[in-house]
Design a protein around this motif. Structure first.
Motif, PDB file in Angstrom:
ATOM      1  N   SER A  53      37.329  43.774  38.048  1.00  0.00           N
ATOM      2  CA  SER A  53      36.589  44.158  39.269  1.00  0.00           C
ATOM      3  C   SER A  53      37.362  44.541  40.554  1.00  0.00           C
ATOM      4  O   SER A  53      37.087  45.143  41.195  1.00  0.00           O
ATOM      5  CB  SER A  53      35.762  42.641  39.494  1.00  0.00           C
ATOM      6  OG  SER A  53      36.440  41.636  39.981  1.00  0.00           O
ATOM      7  N   ARG A  95      37.891  47.959  40.000  1.00  0.00           N
ATOM      8  CA  ARG A  95      36.868  48.838  40.273  1.00  0.00           C
ATOM      9  C   ARG A  95      36.729  48.962  41.796  1.00  0.00           C
ATOM     10  O   ARG A  95      36.317  50.073  42.207  1.00  0.00           O
ATOM     11  CB  ARG A  95      35.571  48.217  39.601  1.00  0.00           C
ATOM     12  CG  ARG A  95      34.593  48.960  39.710  1.00  0.00           C
ATOM     13  CD  ARG A  95      33.109  48.454  39.136  1.00  0.00           C
ATOM     14  NE  ARG A  95      33.033  46.949  39.347  1.00  0.00           N
ATOM     15  CZ  ARG A  95      32.226  46.138  38.476  1.00  0.00           C
ATOM     16  NH1 ARG A  95      31.713  46.488  37.451  1.00  0.00           N
ATOM     17  NH2 ARG A  95      32.071  44.917  39.233  1.00  0.00           N
ATOM     18  N   TYR A  96      37.161  48.084  42.465  1.00  0.00           N
ATOM     19  CA  TYR A  96      37.058  48.053  43.734  1.00  0.00           C
ATOM     20  C   TYR A  96      38.068  48.935  44.445  1.00  0.00           C
ATOM     21  O   TYR A  96      37.396  50.008  45.493  1.00  0.00           O
ATOM     22  CB  TYR A  96      37.404  46.552  44.331  1.00  0.00           C
ATOM     23  CG  TYR A  96      37.850  46.369  46.142  1.00  0.00           C
ATOM     24  CD1 TYR A  96      36.859  46.670  46.975  1.00  0.00           C
ATOM     25  CD2 TYR A  96      38.918  46.400  46.269  1.00  0.00           C
ATOM     26  CE1 TYR A  96      37.215  46.734  48.197  1.00  0.00           C
ATOM     27  CE2 TYR A  96      39.387  46.241  47.563  1.00  0.00           C
ATOM     28  CZ  TYR A  96      38.473  46.514  48.567  1.00  0.00           C
ATOM     29  OH  TYR A  96      38.842  46.491  49.925  1.00  0.00           O
ATOM     30  N   ARG A 124      29.438  38.301  36.188  1.00  0.00           N
ATOM     31  CA  ARG A 124      30.116  39.381  36.995  1.00  0.00           C
ATOM     32  C   ARG A 124      31.440  39.916  36.311  1.00  0.00           C
ATOM     33  O   ARG A 124      31.826  41.223  36.068  1.00  0.00           O
ATOM     34  CB  ARG A 124      30.253  38.987  38.426  1.00  0.00           C
ATOM     35  CG  ARG A 124      28.896  39.195  39.235  1.00  0.00           C
ATOM     36  CD  ARG A 124      29.423  39.212  40.737  1.00  0.00           C
ATOM     37  NE  ARG A 124      30.384  37.928  41.024  1.00  0.00           N
ATOM     38  CZ  ARG A 124      29.990  36.763  41.448  1.00  0.00           C
ATOM     39  NH1 ARG A 124      28.846  36.420  41.280  1.00  0.00           N
ATOM     40  NH2 ARG A 124      30.873  35.696  41.747  1.00  0.00           N
ATOM     41  N   ALA A 145      32.304  43.570  34.703  1.00  0.00           N
ATOM     42  CA  ALA A 145      33.198  44.388  35.027  1.00  0.00           C
ATOM     43  C   ALA A 145      34.364  44.862  33.833  1.00  0.00           C
ATOM     44  O   ALA A 145      34.764  46.110  33.728  1.00  0.00           O
ATOM     45  CB  ALA A 145      34.005  43.895  36.120  1.00  0.00           C
TER      46      ALA A 145
END
Length: 169
Positions: free
Chosen positions: A69, A72-73, A141, A145
């Motif tokens: 994640s 991805r951010y 979550r 991801a």
């Protein structure tokens, strides 16, 4: 979280440094999850992310998902790939096996940052007290991801994600 299981964090000139130590399991991931959520919503985002796993002894799929994640951010913010340092062969096998090398610049060496670039005052990030529901959402979550990274992970983690969704509804 014992002294051996630590999340250390520093932000220097909008570069975010993470040092993750010990056994990184979903049971002690709430502090990392909370930190990532705060970073994503921060008005002054990180311009670069560096993660040091050299003192990690174990990492589970939830923690790998939290790392995914972060990647991805960075991608969404059009930042460079995060840099991940790890000299632990078992952890590296897992990172490469889950294709994190597609999302990170993985350096299989000790962290050698120039003396002026090493964050002097890293803050220890405490675990958050998550309810069972909040912990379930964090695990969901993180695994979402992971499966968003590629089709191989999707095939591996989709049944778990489906089960978690079902249990959370």
């Amino acid at each position: 979280m014992s002294e051996q299981e630590q999340i250390l964090f520093a932000r220097v000139d909008n570069c975010c440094y993470f040092k993750l130590c010990g056994e990184l399991r979903y049971t002690n991931a709430s502090g990392m999850d909370d930190l990532i959520e705060r970073l994503f919503s921060d008005a002054t985002p990180c311009s670069q992310v560096v993660i040091d796993l050299n003192q990690a002894t174990f990492i589970d799929s939830t923690y790998i998902g939290l790392l995914a994640s972060l990647a991805r951010y960075c991608q969404q913010q059009q930042l460079p790939k995060p840099t991940l340092f790890s000299t632990q062969s078992e952890i590296n096998d897992l990172l490469f096996g889950l294709c994190l090398d597609q999302a990170f610049q993985i350096i299989q060496q000790p962290t050698h940052l120039a003396p002026g670039n090493v964050p002097a005052d890293m803050t220890s990030i405490a675990a958050q007290s998550y309810s069972e529901q909040e912990q379930g959402r964090m695990i969901l979550r993180a695994h979402q991801a992971l499966l968003d990274l590629n089709d191989k992970n999707k095939a591996e983690f989709q049944p778990l994600v489906d089960l978690l969704r079902q249990q959370l509804n």
